[in-house]
Design a protein around this motif. Structure first.
Motif, PDB file in Angstrom:
ATOM      1  N   ARG A 271     -22.079 -10.932 -11.020  1.00 52.23           N
ATOM      2  CA  ARG A 271     -22.559 -10.974  -9.641  1.00 52.23           C
ATOM      3  C   ARG A 271     -22.299  -9.633  -8.970  1.00 52.23           C
ATOM      4  O   ARG A 271     -21.179  -9.116  -9.028  1.00 52.23           O
ATOM      5  CB  ARG A 271     -21.864 -12.096  -8.885  1.00 52.23           C
TER       6      ARG A 271
ATOM      7  N   ASP B 170     -26.690 -12.611 -12.515  1.00 49.65           N
ATOM      8  CA  ASP B 170     -26.392 -13.563 -11.425  1.00 49.65           C
ATOM      9  C   ASP B 170     -26.895 -12.895 -10.148  1.00 49.65           C
ATOM     10  O   ASP B 170     -27.653 -11.922 -10.223  1.00 49.65           O
ATOM     11  CB  ASP B 170     -24.884 -13.861 -11.384  1.00 49.65           C
ATOM     12  N   VAL B 171     -26.456 -13.380  -9.009  1.00 49.05           N
ATOM     13  CA  VAL B 171     -26.920 -12.818  -7.737  1.00 49.05           C
ATOM     14  C   VAL B 171     -26.712 -11.296  -7.743  1.00 49.05           C
ATOM     15  O   VAL B 171     -25.635 -10.809  -8.086  1.00 49.05           O
ATOM     16  CB  VAL B 171     -26.140 -13.434  -6.552  1.00 49.05           C
TER      17      VAL B 171
ATOM     18  N   GLY C  59     -33.414 -19.674  -0.222  1.00 50.54           N
ATOM     19  CA  GLY C  59     -33.300 -18.601  -1.222  1.00 50.54           C
ATOM     20  C   GLY C  59     -34.605 -18.459  -1.969  1.00 50.54           C
ATOM     21  O   GLY C  59     -35.112 -19.418  -2.550  1.00 50.54           O
ATOM     22  N   MET C  60     -35.175 -17.264  -1.933  1.00 48.70           N
ATOM     23  CA  MET C  60     -36.435 -17.001  -2.655  1.00 48.70           C
ATOM     24  C   MET C  60     -36.233 -15.882  -3.659  1.00 48.70           C
ATOM     25  O   MET C  60     -37.089 -15.025  -3.850  1.00 48.70           O
ATOM     26  CB  MET C  60     -37.540 -16.602  -1.661  1.00 48.70           C
ATOM     27  N   GLY C  61     -35.079 -15.900  -4.307  1.00 50.44           N
ATOM     28  CA  GLY C  61     -34.825 -14.940  -5.383  1.00 50.44           C
ATOM     29  C   GLY C  61     -35.343 -15.511  -6.691  1.00 50.44           C
ATOM     30  O   GLY C  61     -36.301 -16.297  -6.702  1.00 50.44           O
ATOM     31  N   ASN C  62     -34.702 -15.155  -7.778  1.00 53.23           N
ATOM     32  CA  ASN C  62     -35.147 -15.624  -9.094  1.00 53.23           C
ATOM     33  C   ASN C  62     -35.254 -17.156  -9.116  1.00 53.23           C
ATOM     34  O   ASN C  62     -36.310 -17.715  -9.426  1.00 53.23           O
ATOM     35  CB  ASN C  62     -34.164 -15.116 -10.158  1.00 53.23           C
TER      36      ASN C  62
ATOM     37  N   GLY D 139     -34.906 -19.601  -6.649  1.00 50.25           N
ATOM     38  CA  GLY D 139     -35.684 -20.260  -5.589  1.00 50.25           C
ATOM     39  C   GLY D 139     -37.175 -20.075  -5.764  1.00 50.25           C
ATOM     40  O   GLY D 139     -37.961 -21.026  -5.609  1.00 50.25           O
TER      41      GLY D 139
ATOM     42  N   ASP E  77     -35.222 -16.653   2.830  1.00 50.26           N
ATOM     43  CA  ASP E  77     -34.416 -15.653   2.121  1.00 50.26           C
ATOM     44  C   ASP E  77     -33.354 -15.175   3.103  1.00 50.26           C
ATOM     45  O   ASP E  77     -33.164 -15.794   4.161  1.00 50.26           O
ATOM     46  CB  ASP E  77     -35.293 -14.518   1.559  1.00 50.26           C
TER      47      ASP E  77
ATOM     48  N   ASN F  29     -32.041 -19.702   8.700  1.00 55.64           N
ATOM     49  CA  ASN F  29     -31.463 -20.388   7.542  1.00 55.64           C
ATOM     50  C   ASN F  29     -30.728 -21.660   7.973  1.00 55.64           C
ATOM     51  O   ASN F  29     -30.722 -22.651   7.245  1.00 55.64           O
ATOM     52  CB  ASN F  29     -30.551 -19.453   6.759  1.00 55.64           C
TER      53      ASN F  29
ATOM     54  N   ALA G 155     -29.510 -20.192  -2.849  1.00 57.99           N
ATOM     55  CA  ALA G 155     -29.111 -18.844  -2.424  1.00 57.99           C
ATOM     56  C   ALA G 155     -27.642 -18.610  -2.789  1.00 57.99           C
ATOM     57  O   ALA G 155     -27.340 -18.240  -3.914  1.00 57.99           O
ATOM     58  CB  ALA G 155     -29.351 -18.667  -0.935  1.00 57.99           C
ATOM     59  N   MET G 156     -26.767 -18.870  -1.828  1.00 61.11           N
ATOM     60  CA  MET G 156     -25.349 -18.557  -2.036  1.00 61.11           C
ATOM     61  C   MET G 156     -24.512 -19.829  -1.950  1.00 61.11           C
ATOM     62  O   MET G 156     -25.010 -20.892  -1.595  1.00 61.11           O
ATOM     63  CB  MET G 156     -24.882 -17.580  -0.945  1.00 61.11           C
TER      64      MET G 156
ATOM     65  N   GLN H 257     -23.079 -23.111   1.693  1.00 61.60           N
ATOM     66  CA  GLN H 257     -24.132 -23.189   2.700  1.00 61.60           C
ATOM     67  C   GLN H 257     -24.146 -24.547   3.399  1.00 61.60           C
ATOM     68  O   GLN H 257     -24.607 -24.688   4.516  1.00 61.60           O
ATOM     69  CB  GLN H 257     -25.507 -22.924   2.064  1.00 61.60           C
TER      70      GLN H 257
ATOM     71  N   ALA I 281     -29.277 -25.873  -6.650  1.00 61.78           N
ATOM     72  CA  ALA I 281     -29.711 -24.790  -7.542  1.00 61.78           C
ATOM     73  C   ALA I 281     -28.707 -23.647  -7.513  1.00 61.78           C
ATOM     74  O   ALA I 281     -28.440 -23.013  -8.530  1.00 61.78           O
ATOM     75  CB  ALA I 281     -31.091 -24.300  -7.128  1.00 61.78           C
TER      76      ALA I 281
ATOM     77  N   ASN J 154     -24.878 -22.011  -7.106  1.00 58.39           N
ATOM     78  CA  ASN J 154     -23.553 -22.442  -7.533  1.00 58.39           C
ATOM     79  C   ASN J 154     -22.693 -22.698  -6.311  1.00 58.39           C
ATOM     80  O   ASN J 154     -22.616 -21.841  -5.422  1.00 58.39           O
ATOM     81  CB  ASN J 154     -22.904 -21.348  -8.394  1.00 58.39           C
TER      82      ASN J 154
ATOM     83  N   ASN K 102     -28.478 -26.429 -12.326  1.00 58.56           N
ATOM     84  CA  ASN K 102     -28.886 -25.044 -12.594  1.00 58.56           C
ATOM     85  C   ASN K 102     -28.506 -24.563 -14.000  1.00 58.56           C
ATOM     86  O   ASN K 102     -28.478 -23.359 -14.268  1.00 58.56           O
ATOM     87  CB  ASN K 102     -28.385 -24.090 -11.494  1.00 58.56           C
TER      88      ASN K 102
HETATM   89  N1  LIG Z   1     -30.378 -16.444 -11.941  1.00 61.98           N
HETATM   90  C1  LIG Z   1     -29.936 -17.437 -12.699  1.00 61.98           C
HETATM   91  O1  LIG Z   1     -30.341 -17.592 -13.871  1.00 61.98           O
HETATM   92  C2  LIG Z   1     -28.954 -18.432 -12.149  1.00 61.98           C
HETATM   93  C3  LIG Z   1     -28.468 -19.423 -12.994  1.00 61.98           C
HETATM   94  C4  LIG Z   1     -27.615 -20.404 -12.488  1.00 61.98           C
HETATM   95  C5  LIG Z   1     -27.257 -20.359 -11.145  1.00 61.98           C
HETATM   96  N2  LIG Z   1     -27.716 -19.377 -10.344  1.00 61.98           N
HETATM   97  C6  LIG Z   1     -27.308 -19.412  -8.936  1.00 61.98           C
HETATM   98  O2  LIG Z   1     -28.460 -19.529  -8.119  1.00 61.98           O
HETATM   99  C7  LIG Z   1     -28.234 -18.850  -6.878  1.00 61.98           C
HETATM  100  C8  LIG Z   1     -29.354 -17.833  -6.658  1.00 61.98           C
HETATM  101  O3  LIG Z   1     -29.367 -16.925  -7.748  1.00 61.98           O
HETATM  102  P1  LIG Z   1     -30.595 -15.921  -8.004  1.00 61.98           P
HETATM  103  O4  LIG Z   1     -30.430 -15.406  -9.382  1.00 61.98           O
HETATM  104  O5  LIG Z   1     -31.869 -16.559  -7.575  1.00 61.98           O
HETATM  105  O6  LIG Z   1     -30.220 -14.761  -6.994  1.00 61.98           O
HETATM  106  P2  LIG Z   1     -31.194 -13.649  -6.376  1.00 61.98           P
HETATM  107  O7  LIG Z   1     -30.324 -12.505  -6.017  1.00 61.98           O
HETATM  108  O8  LIG Z   1     -32.381 -13.421  -7.237  1.00 61.98           O
HETATM  109  O9  LIG Z   1     -31.740 -14.364  -5.035  1.00 61.98           O
HETATM  110  C9  LIG Z   1     -30.906 -14.799  -4.010  1.00 61.98           C
HETATM  111  C10 LIG Z   1     -31.791 -15.231  -2.839  1.00 61.98           C
HETATM  112  O10 LIG Z   1     -30.960 -15.768  -1.799  1.00 61.98           O
HETATM  113  C11 LIG Z   1     -31.255 -15.078  -0.582  1.00 61.98           C
HETATM  114  N3  LIG Z   1     -30.017 -15.029   0.194  1.00 61.98           N
HETATM  115  C12 LIG Z   1     -28.949 -14.232   0.006  1.00 61.98           C
HETATM  116  N4  LIG Z   1     -28.013 -14.489   0.940  1.00 61.98           N
HETATM  117  C13 LIG Z   1     -28.500 -15.483   1.696  1.00 61.98           C
HETATM  118  C14 LIG Z   1     -28.013 -16.190   2.813  1.00 61.98           C
HETATM  119  N5  LIG Z   1     -26.813 -15.912   3.326  1.00 61.98           N
HETATM  120  N6  LIG Z   1     -28.795 -17.166   3.345  1.00 61.98           N
HETATM  121  C15 LIG Z   1     -29.998 -17.427   2.817  1.00 61.98           C
HETATM  122  N7  LIG Z   1     -30.528 -16.809   1.775  1.00 61.98           N
HETATM  123  C16 LIG Z   1     -29.781 -15.839   1.230  1.00 61.98           C
HETATM  124  C17 LIG Z   1     -31.769 -13.725  -0.976  1.00 61.98           C
HETATM  125  O11 LIG Z   1     -32.548 -13.133   0.051  1.00 61.98           O
HETATM  126  C18 LIG Z   1     -32.596 -14.104  -2.202  1.00 61.98           C
HETATM  127  O12 LIG Z   1     -33.848 -14.618  -1.774  1.00 61.98           O
HETATM  128  C19 LIG Z   1     -26.827 -18.261  -6.986  1.00 61.98           C
HETATM  129  O13 LIG Z   1     -25.898 -19.168  -6.446  1.00 61.98           O
HETATM  130  C20 LIG Z   1     -26.606 -18.148  -8.479  1.00 61.98           C
HETATM  131  O14 LIG Z   1     -25.219 -18.159  -8.829  1.00 61.98           O
HETATM  132  C21 LIG Z   1     -28.553 -18.407 -10.811  1.00 61.98           C
END
Ligand SMILES: NC(=O)c1ccc[n+]([C@@H]2O[C@H](COP(=O)([O-])OP(=O)(O)OC[C@H]3O[C@@H](n4cnc5c(N)ncnc54)[C@H](O)[C@@H]3O)[C@@H](O)[C@H]2O)c1
Length: 418
Positions: free
Chosen positions: A73, A145-146, A217-220, A222, A241, A281, A296-297, A300, A317, A319, A344
């Motif tokens: 992370r 990870d994030v 959360g609209m990262g990977n 979301g 996001d 949010n 997201a994080m 929450q 989704a 952690n 997840n």
């Molecule tokens: N990527 C993976 O394969 C994976 C696997 C298992 C668990 N996770 C968990 O899923 C979560 C998201 O991971 P990811 O890989 O999508 O991360 P990422 O960095 O790709 O995306 C995170 C998203 O959350 C948003 N965000 C960040 N802080 C925020 C806040 N305070 N309020 C609202 N939105 C916020 C960001 O703008 C972004 O859209 C994490 O908790 C991570 O530990 C990820």
């Protein structure tokens, strides 16, 4: 919003699960203590010539059932307790989906968006070098990870390989396809969330196409979850996001929104389709919907907002998105929570596929990877559901109990060294 100690939260959940299954403390006490914690200081020469030092961590919670496995992370709030908690969750996650992995996690305490790409590369390589003595294909295998992504994993692989003197792809998963990554890995966690959400709806005898879903959360994770659930016919009414969110009671146009996000570093606060409302949010968490997916994080959903949640199902989704207090409050209102350690796990399942392909120097078709993911996630869902029914407890404890049984069985058979 109050930040809880994630590791203390994990211990509370663990003790409660052991109490439900009447497991004496001696049988699981080793799981309360991470096997190894490494703290490193990472000096970085910035592009302007100045030097800054960042904190980095790698924690191996357990290697009882196999090499440590868990992401790196990169975030300004990373601290040792977060990393310990995330490492412990990986131990349980891998046991729930029955993979031959233990649990680990790493982190660098920095906001990656404050670094240039060359600074990020130098910091990643220095971090890899600092944790190098304790990682390796048979020891501990990092992943994204994030704040980290396939590019960062490629640098980890390259740094490790350069140091050892030959290419070692299996040291890290989540790499780019050209560097030995697996087809389907990028989508794996979101695909897993979709499989689990569908299984949950099936168990509740509900039609996914009737469901209104809000995703934080609209990262990977979301964005893939939103895309696939939208494709399954669910109505995605809200997404967000870090900059804020969007709401449309008739359903958001997910492909257009994803296209907007993907077309550069675009934040949802700047999205405008003329019909969707901008929300915060905090408002997203209390959106009028059937399923809430925090992606997201951590932390929450807390005692401060749990009573405002309108969804009847929460699929975790992210952690650790729900505090223990919020978990109790939601449970007493009959809100069903599909816990993170099950929901997840898709990411680590396909990480396992990647590691196996790298070790054997073979390449699987994407369909084979996706079928494996579907089979493992569906089996894990059914086992957790059955465990919750058998122990008359909620799914979170059903999941921890399933993992505790597997972990303590391995411990009993291996015995305590020396
Ligand atoms: N990527 C993976 O394969 C994976 C696997 C298992 C668990 N996770 C968990 O899923 C979560 C998201 O991971 P990811 O890989 O999508 O991360 P990422 O960095 O790709 O995306 C995170 C998203 O959350 C948003 N965000 C960040 N802080 C925020 C806040 N305070 N309020 C609202 N939105 C916020 C960001 O703008 C972004 O859209 C994490 O908790 C991570 O530990 C990820």
């Amino acid at each position: 919003m109050t930040r809880e100690n994630q590791y203390e939260n994990f211990l509370k959940f663990l003790d409660k699960a052991a109490e439900v299954m009447h497991m004496p403390q001696d049988e699981y006490i080793i799981l309360k203590y991470p096997e190894r914690e490494l703290k490193v200081s990472l000096p970085l020469k910035k592009d302007d010539g100045s030097v800054q030092v960042y904190d980095g961590y790698r924690v191996q919670h357990s290697t009882l059932r196999g090499p440590g496995k868990g992401g790196i992370r990169i975030h300004q709030h990373v601290d040792i307790d977060d990393v310990k908690a995330l490492a412990a969750m990986m131990t349980f996650k891998c046991a729930i989906v029955n993979l031959p992995f233990g649990g680990a996690k790493g982190g660098i305490c920095v906001n990656p968006s404050t670094l240039s790409i060359t600074e990020l590369e130098r910091l990643t390589r220095r971090y890899t070098s600092a944790i190098l003595p304790i990682i390796g294909p048979e020891k501990d295998v990092p992943a994204p990870d994030v704040g980290s992504n396939s590019q960062i994993m490629d640098w980890v692989m390259d740094t490790y390989s350069m140091t050892k003197g030959y290419p070692i792809q299996s040291v890290v998963t989540g790499k780019d396809i050209d560097v030995g990554g697996s087809l389907g890995r990028k989508e794996a966690t979101g695909r897993g969330i979709t499989i689990i959400t569908q299984q949950m709806m099936k168990a509740l005898d509900k039609d996914i196409r009737q469901m209104r879903i809000a995703i934080q959360g609209m990262g990977n994770v979301g964005s893939i979850s939103a895309t696939l659930l939208h494709e399954k016919g669910a109505k995605i009414v809200a997404v967000s996001d870090v900059s804020g969110g969007l709401y449309n009671k008739n359903g958001l146009d997910i492909p257009v929104i994803i296209g907007f996000i993907d077309s550069g570093k675009r934040l949802l606060k700047d999205y405008d389709d003329g019909v969707s409302a901008h929300i915060t949010n905090a408002e997203l968490i209390r959106t009028d919907c059937d399923i809430l997916i925090p992606a997201a994080m951590e932390n929450q959903i807390t005692a401060e907002n749990a009573d405002d949640i309108k969804a009847s199902v929460i699929v975790e989704a992210a952690n650790g998105p729900t505090s223990k207090e919020a978990d109790e409050m939601l449970n007493s209102r009959g809100v069903l929570i599909v816990p993170d350690i099950l929901a997840n796990a898709g990411g680590v399942v396909v990480s396992y596929c990647e590691w196996v392909q790298n070790i054997q120097s073979i390449i699987w078709e994407e369909d084979d990877v996706n079928h494996m993911l579907e089979r493992i996630m569906t089996r894990a869902f059914n086992e957790v559901y059955e465990s919750a029914v058998n122990y008359n407890c909620r799914m979170r404890y059903g999941a921890i109990i399933l993992a505790l049984k597997r972990l303590t069985n391995t411990f009993k058979k291996r015995g305590m060294y020396p």
